[in-house]
Design a protein around this motif. Sequence first.
Motif: not given
Length: 456
Positions: A122, A141, A145, A177
């Motif tokens: 990530f 993103v 998350a 994620t």
Amino acid sequence: MTLREIMRYAGTLYSANVAASVVTFGVTVLISRDISRADLGIYGLFQAYFLFGAYASSFGLAPATVKWVASGAVDDGEFLTFMALRLAGISGLLYVAAGVAYLLSFKVLAVALFALPAYQVFSVGLSAARARLWRRREALVLVFASLVTSAWIFALLLAHHGYWAPILGQVLGAYSTAFVMIAYVMTRNLPRLRWPGAWRRAFWGTALPVFLGSAVFAIGELADRLVIRHVLGLADLGVYVMALTLFNVLNKPVHMLSRVLLSHFSQADHGVGHAGALEIVRINLVVLPLMGLAAAAVLPWIMPFLLNRDYAQAFPVFAVLTVVILVKAIELVQSSVAVAQNSATSNMRAQVVALAAYGMAVFFLTRAFGLIGVAWAVVLRWTVLTVVQRLDLKRRGVDILPSHLLVRASVAYLVALAFFPIAPWFMGIAYLALGAVFRLWRAPRAWRLAIGRAQN
């Protein structure tokens, strides 16, 4: 990037986080109501292990990714091969370490180690997007998350009323994620893989000093929880975790801005980067401290209605921790410039000195003043870090900020914070008034820069 573009990028990321933070904040309240203060303390230890491991296992890959991808000096195929191999090696080591920790009955530590490979995927993926200024993708993103982690924690709390629910929810959120990010990348037209070239040595010249400095920083982040655990107990650690949770929500815009600034200074030439730094700091010194003081004034009124346990001690601790926001207004600019100008060892040296000062003070302050003492020890660590960092940058010829800027800002903030017990609503007004007297900012110039009517 102009100053307006920097603020717009940071604003986009923070706006995305505000939406997710509403859910995250609700889950935080739910956790505090559903588990005991001692269980919240254990969850705080998990977070400390996770944070320490995230820094200790990163090898500086994320910030070095921002610098080198943003500079355009690395072939995409070479970089993809390089990063895939490094992440695979790091993940293998972490899984082995997690297995060993589990066999030794350190289960909370084992779970934290198990979550780290997903987090590193990530972190590096997000850094690559930031380096290319893909702000909408990065924002999506970040929101995903936060939301997926909150959803996992909520679902697990329905089944288990203890510290394992938020711990496992955070682990499952990290893997969810990471898998989504990998799946998205696999649908794109990836560059042809190439064996990394000679740039690797220079890459590590950026990454390793950042890694060492981050590892030292992470020791400090772990130390405060361990000191409270052994000096004051798990219940007090739970109170401190609540104060830190509130502080981390407030700290999000600082993280958003620091991510953008590293990309900006990596792209800028020497003169442009230095010219914009002071203006960025002046705007930071208006916006960030006012956010801290506003939160310190409002949250003690709101939170008791949401919590079903006594966390009254957390609010004075939180108020003291907001001083860190003021210090970071300067520190985040200095750190970004140091990495971008190949002076990352300045950050590493500053972290070592700051940790030493913290270590000498934290036990005395904790025994003398309890949780408030721990909070002031954290403030001391950030202040020493910023001062030493500036001195080292000046020695290297990177002199970007007035020497007394932090002193003047600190005096204004501490005087304003003194109104917290008697007139909290007056704190922001006091800071603005003293800031004007101390000439911390030039509002007309800062406003013209922020809206793009002047060049930085």
